[in-house]
Design a protein around this motif. Structure first.
Motif, PDB file in Angstrom:
ATOM      1  N   VAL A  25       1.073  -1.102   0.036  1.00 20.99           N
ATOM      2  CA  VAL A  25       0.107  -0.008   0.130  1.00 20.99           C
ATOM      3  C   VAL A  25       0.907   1.262  -0.005  1.00 20.99           C
ATOM      4  CG1 VAL A  25      -1.800   1.498   1.453  1.00 20.99           C
ATOM      5  CG2 VAL A  25      -1.740  -1.116   1.065  1.00 20.99           C
ATOM      6  N   ILE A  26       1.887   1.367   0.661  1.00 16.20           N
ATOM      7  CA  ILE A  26       2.895   2.325   0.807  1.00 16.20           C
ATOM      8  C   ILE A  26       3.331   2.467  -0.730  1.00 16.20           C
ATOM      9  CG2 ILE A  26       5.162   3.246   1.429  1.00 16.20           C
ATOM     10  CD1 ILE A  26       4.514   1.976   4.322  1.00 16.20           C
ATOM     11  N   GLU A  27       3.882   1.498  -1.381  1.00 14.56           N
ATOM     12  CA  GLU A  27       4.322   1.534  -2.821  1.00 14.56           C
ATOM     13  C   GLU A  27       2.972   2.102  -3.759  1.00 14.56           C
ATOM     14  OE1 GLU A  27       6.865  -1.323  -4.249  1.00 14.56           O
ATOM     15  OE2 GLU A  27       8.064  -1.146  -2.328  1.00 14.56           O
ATOM     16  N   LEU A  28       1.762   1.806  -3.496  1.00 11.03           N
ATOM     17  CA  LEU A  28       1.007   2.184  -4.391  1.00 11.03           C
ATOM     18  C   LEU A  28       0.673   3.441  -4.183  1.00 11.03           C
ATOM     19  CD1 LEU A  28      -1.612   1.808  -6.216  1.00 11.03           C
ATOM     20  CD2 LEU A  28      -2.815   1.101  -4.048  1.00 11.03           C
ATOM     21  N   ALA A  29       0.590   4.214  -2.855  1.00 11.66           N
ATOM     22  CA  ALA A  29       0.406   5.507  -2.340  1.00 11.66           C
ATOM     23  C   ALA A  29       1.591   6.520  -3.112  1.00 11.66           C
ATOM     24  CB  ALA A  29       0.347   5.942  -1.166  1.00 11.66           C
ATOM     25  N   ARG A  30       2.667   5.880  -2.889  1.00 10.54           N
ATOM     26  CA  ARG A  30       3.857   6.799  -3.501  1.00 10.54           C
ATOM     27  C   ARG A  30       3.818   6.855  -5.034  1.00 10.54           C
ATOM     28  NH1 ARG A  30       8.505   3.896  -1.679  1.00 10.54           N
ATOM     29  NH2 ARG A  30       8.066   4.934   0.468  1.00 10.54           N
ATOM     30  N   LEU A  44       0.940  -5.644  -7.971  1.00 12.44           N
ATOM     31  CA  LEU A  44       1.315  -7.315  -8.039  1.00 12.44           C
ATOM     32  C   LEU A  44       1.835  -7.454  -6.483  1.00 12.44           C
ATOM     33  CD1 LEU A  44       3.048  -7.534 -11.230  1.00 12.44           C
ATOM     34  CD2 LEU A  44       0.878  -7.562 -10.807  1.00 12.44           C
ATOM     35  N   ALA A  45       1.211  -8.266  -5.981  1.00  8.76           N
ATOM     36  CA  ALA A  45       1.511  -8.542  -4.365  1.00  8.76           C
ATOM     37  C   ALA A  45       1.316 -10.218  -4.024  1.00  8.76           C
ATOM     38  CB  ALA A  45       0.457  -7.617  -3.504  1.00  8.76           C
ATOM     39  N   THR A  46       2.168 -10.557  -3.098  1.00  6.67           N
ATOM     40  CA  THR A  46       2.163 -11.984  -2.773  1.00  6.67           C
ATOM     41  C   THR A  46       1.551 -11.870  -1.220  1.00  6.67           C
ATOM     42  OG1 THR A  46       4.541 -11.647  -2.225  1.00  6.67           O
ATOM     43  CG2 THR A  46       3.819 -12.812  -4.046  1.00  6.67           C
ATOM     44  N   ASP A  47       1.559 -10.666  -0.538  1.00  8.43           N
ATOM     45  CA  ASP A  47       1.218 -10.627   0.784  1.00  8.43           C
ATOM     46  C   ASP A  47      -0.345 -10.682   0.916  1.00  8.43           C
ATOM     47  OD1 ASP A  47       0.961 -10.150   3.565  1.00  8.43           O
ATOM     48  OD2 ASP A  47       1.647  -8.197   3.684  1.00  8.43           O
ATOM     49  N   PRO A  48      -0.687 -11.701   1.704  1.00  9.23           N
ATOM     50  CA  PRO A  48      -2.403 -11.858   1.724  1.00  9.23           C
ATOM     51  C   PRO A  48      -2.975 -10.678   2.434  1.00  9.23           C
ATOM     52  CG  PRO A  48      -1.338 -13.728   2.819  1.00  9.23           C
ATOM     53  CD  PRO A  48      -0.045 -12.840   2.414  1.00  9.23           C
ATOM     54  N   ALA A  49      -2.493  -9.920   3.028  1.00 10.86           N
ATOM     55  CA  ALA A  49      -2.813  -8.716   3.648  1.00 10.86           C
ATOM     56  C   ALA A  49      -3.469  -7.477   2.723  1.00 10.86           C
ATOM     57  CB  ALA A  49      -1.825  -8.107   4.795  1.00 10.86           C
ATOM     58  N   ALA A  50      -2.776  -7.831   1.573  1.00  4.00           N
ATOM     59  CA  ALA A  50      -3.051  -6.724   0.348  1.00  4.00           C
ATOM     60  C   ALA A  50      -4.509  -6.669   0.022  1.00  4.00           C
ATOM     61  CB  ALA A  50      -1.980  -6.947  -0.745  1.00  4.00           C
ATOM     62  N   ALA A  51      -5.182  -7.907   0.202  1.00  2.89           N
ATOM     63  CA  ALA A  51      -6.360  -8.231  -0.129  1.00  2.89           C
ATOM     64  C   ALA A  51      -7.310  -7.447   0.737  1.00  2.89           C
ATOM     65  CB  ALA A  51      -6.729  -9.681   0.063  1.00  2.89           C
ATOM     66  N   HIS A  52      -6.815  -7.023   1.869  1.00  2.05           N
ATOM     67  CA  HIS A  52      -7.820  -6.052   2.688  1.00  2.05           C
ATOM     68  C   HIS A  52      -7.263  -4.698   2.476  1.00  2.05           C
ATOM     69  CE1 HIS A  52      -9.711  -4.493   6.139  1.00  2.05           C
ATOM     70  NE2 HIS A  52      -8.608  -4.140   6.666  1.00  2.05           N
ATOM     71  N   ASP A  53      -5.922  -4.509   2.542  1.00  2.00           N
ATOM     72  CA  ASP A  53      -5.387  -3.117   2.683  1.00  2.00           C
ATOM     73  C   ASP A  53      -5.553  -2.316   1.363  1.00  2.00           C
ATOM     74  OD1 ASP A  53      -4.397  -4.094   5.077  1.00  2.00           O
ATOM     75  OD2 ASP A  53      -2.351  -4.227   4.486  1.00  2.00           O
ATOM     76  N   ILE A  54      -5.456  -2.987   0.254  1.00  2.00           N
ATOM     77  CA  ILE A  54      -5.767  -2.320  -0.940  1.00  2.00           C
ATOM     78  C   ILE A  54      -7.131  -1.542  -1.303  1.00  2.00           C
ATOM     79  CG2 ILE A  54      -5.565  -2.094  -3.544  1.00  2.00           C
ATOM     80  CD1 ILE A  54      -2.954  -3.739  -3.282  1.00  2.00           C
ATOM     81  N   PRO A  55      -8.186  -2.388  -1.215  1.00  3.53           N
ATOM     82  CA  PRO A  55      -9.462  -1.939  -0.915  1.00  3.53           C
ATOM     83  C   PRO A  55      -9.768  -0.781   0.008  1.00  3.53           C
ATOM     84  CG  PRO A  55      -9.449  -4.168  -1.266  1.00  3.53           C
ATOM     85  CD  PRO A  55      -7.919  -3.906  -0.868  1.00  3.53           C
ATOM     86  N   ALA A  56      -9.064  -1.074   1.017  1.00  2.00           N
ATOM     87  CA  ALA A  56      -9.299   0.188   2.273  1.00  2.00           C
ATOM     88  C   ALA A  56      -8.579   1.228   1.932  1.00  2.00           C
ATOM     89  CB  ALA A  56      -8.531  -0.579   3.626  1.00  2.00           C
ATOM     90  N   TRP A  57      -7.550   1.137   1.355  1.00  2.00           N
ATOM     91  CA  TRP A  57      -6.845   2.429   0.842  1.00  2.00           C
ATOM     92  C   TRP A  57      -7.654   2.991  -0.092  1.00  2.00           C
ATOM     93  CZ3 TRP A  57      -4.934   3.987  -3.705  1.00  2.00           C
ATOM     94  CH2 TRP A  57      -4.093   5.095  -3.712  1.00  2.00           C
ATOM     95  N   CYS A  58      -8.104   2.271  -0.912  1.00  2.00           N
ATOM     96  CA  CYS A  58      -9.159   2.977  -2.118  1.00  2.00           C
ATOM     97  C   CYS A  58     -10.178   3.547  -1.374  1.00  2.00           C
ATOM     98  CB  CYS A  58      -9.535   1.821  -3.115  1.00  2.00           C
ATOM     99  SG  CYS A  58      -8.276   1.173  -4.087  1.00  2.00           S
TER     100      CYS A  58
END
Length: 83
Positions: A25-30, A44-58
């Motif tokens: 998410v930090i790299e997306l925001a940057r 592109l992410a392998t970390d399972p937490a991205a499935a929650h973090d990216i929609p929340a950031w959006c």
């Protein structure tokens, strides 16, 4: 982080494979803050937490989360940017 644009679709890619939360998410925001021309970003992410973090950031930033697609060992998360 890599950013490669497909001029036909204006799609940009942030490669955060192998990076743990909160780095995808930090790299997306940057990337979004330094590429004002971007309209669609795929993370592109392998970390399972991205499935929650990216929609929340959006949601927090007013962008549209367009979904995730499994691609082998990683997931491609698509973000449509509100500009």
């Amino acid at each position: 982080m890599t950013g490669a644009a497909d001029s036909a679709q204006d799609e940009h890619v942030v490669d955060a494979r192998g990076k743990r939360c909160p780095l995808p998410v930090i790299e997306l925001a940057r990337y979004v803050s330094t590429h004002p021309q971007a309209r669609r970003v795929v993370v592109l992410a392998t970390d399972p937490a991205a499935a929650h973090d990216i929609p929340a950031w959006c949601r927090m930033r007013g962008h549209d989360f367009a979904g995730g697609q499994q691609r082998g060992d990683h997931v491609a998360y698509a973000v449509e940017l509100a500009r």
